[in-house]
Design a protein around this motif. Structure first.
Motif: not given
Length: 268
Positions: A53-54, A89-98, A248-258
């Protein structure tokens, strides 16, 4: 087309409908289980994965590190690699470091893109000599894996095995399409229909180097959009590579997160 989308609203819908979604019919040997705020999937040919869960910020440091260690130890006991699917957009922000501290390694960042399916559901435009065909036989899935191996320079036999099991478990859940020229698979992609949601997911899309830049990727998107609309799905979702995202962006799909796969593998 993207000006009609609210990326924030799309992200909320994505989190609510797709994250931690469990297909009603799982491939043979695959199981899904929850460990607190995580969904853990086990039994795939290419290893397992967990999706959180995010927002894990409600856990204190010790609880979060214990949750991470528990997943690592679970798959270590199986001698199996697995992926922790981490979103931007996942929290906490230090999750990658962990995760890195626990022995995970990040792979290539992808961008989650979403857009309406109906505007893309148009007759595919293909270069001369290229045709599209829906496939489901193991022989054709092996041909897709061979094409992918040529593109990526690594073993992709697990892909054929996984798709075969997925189709056997629920043939209506996925449509696999190949682009062929003179009997050779030059590109392929599949669309997964996510029941109980507004979303169909586009996967695959690899193309042999000598066939790129000719519109085959766009044609595969259009074909799969048609199939998604026929089944009543409103949106297409893609975990897009850096090469695919601009198209995909040119086709009309929007970037919402990574999204970044953080992978843990047992010691050799």
């Amino acid at each position: 087309m993207t000006e009609h989308l609210d990326p924030d609203a799309m992200l909320v819908a994505y989190d609510a409908q797709l994250r931690a979604h469990v297909p009603p019919v799982l491939p043979a040997g695959v199981t899904a289980e929850h460990d607190g705020p995580l969904l853990r999937m086990v039994g795939f040919d290419h290893g397992g994965f967990v999706v959180p869960y995010r927002d894990l910020s409600g856990l204190d440091s010790a609880e979060l590190d214990a949750l991470i260690a528990r997943q690592r130890d679970f798959f270590a006991a199986r001698g199996e690699r697995f992926e922790w699917k981490l979103y931007g957009h996942d929290l906490p922000a230090d999750l990658p470091d962990r995760l890195i501290a626990a022995g995970f390694e990040p792979e290539e960042l992808e961008t989650v893109v979403i857009g309406p399916a109906a505007p893309l559901a148009r007759p595919p435009v293909l270069p001369e000599g290229v045709t599209l065909r829906e496939v489901s036989s193991r022989a054709d899935l092996d041909r897709i894996a061979a094409m992918e191996e040529a593109v990526w320079g690594e073993d992709r036999q697990w892909l054929a095995e996984g798709l075969e099991k997925e189709i056997a478990a629920d043939p209506d859940s996925v449509t696999v399409v190949v682009a062929e020229a003179d009997g050779t698979v030059v590109s392929a992609g599949w669309v997964r229909y996510v029941p109980g949601t507004e979303f169909a997911g586009l996967w695959g899309g690899s193309t042999l180097a000598q066939w790129r830049g000719r519109g085959i990727y766009k044609a595969l998107v259009a074909y799969r959009a048609i199939r998604a609309v026929e089944r009543g799905y409103t949106y297409l979702q893609v975990d897009a590579s850096p090469d695919s995202r601009p198209i995909l962006n040119r086709l009309g799909l929007a970037s919402i997160t990574t999204t970044t796969p953080y992978v843990w593998s047992p010691a050799e």
